[in-house]
Design a protein around this motif. Structure first.
Motif, mmCIF file in Angstrom:
data_model
loop_
_atom_site.group_PDB
_atom_site.id
_atom_site.type_symbol
_atom_site.label_atom_id
_atom_site.label_comp_id
_atom_site.label_asym_id
_atom_site.label_seq_id
_atom_site.Cartn_x
_atom_site.Cartn_y
_atom_site.Cartn_z
ATOM 1 N N THR A 184 27.690 -32.216 -55.911
ATOM 2 C CA THR A 184 27.325 -32.614 -54.851
ATOM 3 C C THR A 184 26.178 -33.892 -54.672
ATOM 4 O O THR A 184 26.677 -34.286 -53.656
ATOM 5 N N MET A 185 25.749 -34.126 -56.151
ATOM 6 C CA MET A 185 25.516 -35.484 -55.547
ATOM 7 C C MET A 185 26.541 -36.624 -55.680
ATOM 8 O O MET A 185 26.063 -37.895 -54.616
ATOM 9 N N GLY A 186 27.858 -36.318 -56.127
ATOM 10 C CA GLY A 186 28.790 -37.649 -55.584
ATOM 11 C C GLY A 186 29.026 -37.169 -54.465
ATOM 12 O O GLY A 186 29.541 -38.221 -53.579
ATOM 13 N N TYR A 187 29.655 -36.474 -53.477
ATOM 14 C CA TYR A 187 29.521 -35.509 -52.192
ATOM 15 C C TYR A 187 28.390 -36.156 -51.159
ATOM 16 O O TYR A 187 28.917 -37.350 -49.992
ATOM 17 N N ALA A 232 26.741 -44.766 -50.631
ATOM 18 C CA ALA A 232 26.473 -45.278 -51.773
ATOM 19 C C ALA A 232 26.486 -45.518 -52.803
ATOM 20 O O ALA A 232 27.321 -43.785 -52.838
ATOM 21 N N SER A 233 25.733 -45.379 -53.926
ATOM 22 C CA SER A 233 26.130 -45.214 -55.723
ATOM 23 C C SER A 233 25.364 -43.518 -55.779
ATOM 24 O O SER A 233 24.676 -43.678 -55.103
ATOM 25 N N ALA A 268 23.698 -43.040 -58.127
ATOM 26 C CA ALA A 268 22.556 -43.379 -58.879
ATOM 27 C C ALA A 268 21.668 -43.556 -57.690
ATOM 28 O O ALA A 268 20.430 -43.420 -57.867
ATOM 29 N N GLU A 269 21.601 -43.998 -56.642
ATOM 30 C CA GLU A 269 20.811 -44.187 -55.240
ATOM 31 C C GLU A 269 20.292 -42.792 -54.618
ATOM 32 O O GLU A 269 19.451 -43.276 -54.156
ATOM 33 N N VAL A 270 21.160 -42.074 -54.857
ATOM 34 C CA VAL A 270 20.906 -41.252 -54.504
ATOM 35 C C VAL A 270 20.798 -40.183 -55.378
ATOM 36 O O VAL A 270 20.000 -39.362 -54.323
ATOM 37 N N ALA A 271 20.653 -40.372 -55.975
ATOM 38 C CA ALA A 271 20.717 -38.543 -57.014
ATOM 39 C C ALA A 271 18.963 -38.386 -57.073
ATOM 40 O O ALA A 271 18.923 -37.780 -57.926
#
Length: 504
Positions: A276-279, A286-287, A289-292
């Protein structure tokens, strides 16, 4: 004194043990631990830690709980006269955790309601911190109660009472549902996550192996720490649960099943989270790492809600699935911690289980109110760090010393092997007497050294004032140890049916 209850079946005991071990940390701690410590390579130290320390400690706790048919304090008093305090230390750690775990469960109850309308809107972090918690500026400003949290807290404690009101009988009825259900919910989230655009980037972030990390001692310390934290050892829970097993119940195989099921849930959660973080990263340009984020509370209450908001369809459904998963994962750990405390108190003074349960819940509820205030999150953060870093590790270390060196691990093997499918050999003595205590002592020393370095450099944990760290961290730790010693020396209100078993 009441006749000791027993589990209805082996399956129910295993479900209860898995439910206790597999908690919120499986969903919001393990995936991030793996991602930041070598990805797929982290699984190597993790499984080594599991085999050399986690499972041996689980067998230890199952073994003494079953042998002595008692909660942690009474069990350790039978291991060696004068060691009852170790059992109370584990019970004390559990009780402190219970008081703030209740508030985390309160947040989950609240978010089940908020999921119906996706109430967090476009700003999940702001909604959680300012609308739900109404977070104050620091631990010195409690600022009254957050009403949504207070309501959720009452629901959480009522749920625990309803679950354990009749001891293992009612627990058995509940775990039939609350153990398989989060696995089903996780499966739904995994499938949904992996079918979203960008999911592969998230999985790569989670599991892409960096074998150079294996040369970093911190990675190994993290692996051993994660294993100890996630198996519910050193809480007194597994000792209490095993004490309700029938006389000829398997010990070792039950421990292996519990440990590997717990690991499987942790590993599976990583796919649900990072798919889900990849989506989310793809949608935001963004990358990963930036959203996770960094896991923990942030993942559950603002990062994942943000990802759910971005879903092309079915956001309400997947929000409900996510929070039902968290609720069912967390509630088993929550009520197992309470049951461990109840067993210790009931065994010591011979109180009826129902009265003891009500008493423990009422005292726990009153103390947990501090975490329902507007400054509660600050105190939860401080207490959680110090209880985990020092309390749990300290109890586990002394357990290995008590059984490995004082009681003698050989005697435990001689008790466990005749009733177990998997027999323990001399290798078990090496693990309990040397490997596990060395790993635990290493983690403890590492934590203390890092603490000293941070303090001397003026970097107190979380930027909190020193007085708050002293009260929520060190004072709580000292009270637990001193209180455990006092309780260990206190007299029971009834004559024990069996004398303590001394070292030969």
């Amino acid at each position: 004194m009441e006749k000791r209850q027993q589990w209805d079946s082996r399956m129910i005991f295993i479900f209860a043990a898995i439910g206790s071990a597999a908690g919120l940390g499986n969903a919001w701690r393990f995936p991030y631990m793996a991602a930041s410590n070598g990805g797929g390579a982290f699984l190597i130290p993790y499984f080594i830690a599991l085999i050399t320390a986690g499972i041996p400690l689980l067998i230890l706790e199952f073994g003494i709980g079953h042998k002595f048919q008692a909660g942690a304090p009474t069990a350790f008093s039978k291991v060696k006269k004068g060691w009852e305090g170790l059992g109370w230390w584990s019970i004390g750690v559990s009780f402190v955790i219970v008081t703030y775990y209740a508030v985390i469960m309160a947040w989950v109850f609240d978010y089940l309601w908020y999921s119906l309308s996706l109430a967090w809107g476009d700003a999940p972090a702001d909604f959680f911190l300012n609308n739900v918690l109404k977070l104050s500026e620091g631990p010195g400003h409690l600022g009254g109660f957050s009403i949504p949290v207070l309501i959720g807290l009452i629901l959480a404690w009522l749920a625990v009472y309803w679950t354990i009101r009749d001891g293992v009988k009612s627990v058995g009825k509940v775990v039939k549902w609350t153990v398989p259900l989060p696995i089903i919910m996780l499966g739904i989230l995994v499938i949904r996550g992996l079918t979203l655009p960008g999911a592969i980037d998230g999985i790569n972030y989670y599991l892409n192996p960096d074998f150079s990390k294996l040369l970093d001692p911190k990675v190994w310390a993290s692996a051993y720490g994660q294993v100890f934290f996630s198996l519910s050892v050193a809480f007194g829970v597994m000792i209490a649960y095993a004490s309700y097993l029938p006389k000829k119940s398997d010990i070792t195989n039950n421990a292996f099943i519990t440990a590997f099921a717990n690991c499987g849930i942790s590993f599976m959660a990583g796919f649900a989270v990072f798919g889900t973080m990849g989506y989310m990263a793809a949608e935001k340009g963004a990358s990963v790492a930036e959203v996770a984020g960094t896991g923990g509370i942030g993942l559950a209450f603002w990062v994942y809600p943000e990802a759910i908001r971005l879903l092309p369809f079915g956001s309400v459904v997947f929000a409900l699935v996510f929070y039902i998963m968290l609720l069912t994962l967390g509630i088993d750990s929550f009520f197992s911690l309470v049951e461990g405390v109840v067993a210790g108190v009931s065994d010591k003074w011979g109180f009826g289980k129902k009265k003891t349960t009500i008493g423990v819940i009422l005292v726990g509820f009153v103390i947990s109110l501090i975490y329902a205030t507007k400054g509660g999150l600050h105190w939860l953060d401080i207490v959680d760090r110090y209880v985990n870093n020092y309390g749990i590790i300290g109890v586990a270390l002394f357990e290995t010393i008590a059984i490995g060196w004082i009681y003698k691990s050989r005697k435990l093997r001689e008790y466990v092997n005749p009733i177990s499918e998997v027999h323990l050999g001399g290798w078990y003595d090496v693990l309990i007497k040397f490997i596990a205590p060395l790993a635990l002592a290493g983690i403890l020393v590492w934590n203390i050294v890092q603490e000293i370095i941070d303090v001397t450099q003026g970097n107190a944990y979380g930027g909190y004032p020193v007085w708050a760290i002293a009260v929520g961290g060190w004072l709580v730790a000292i009270v637990l140890i001193v209180g455990s010693i006092i309780l260990g020396k206190s007299k029971s209100s009834y004559v024990m049916e069996e004398a303590s078993e001394e070292v030969e």
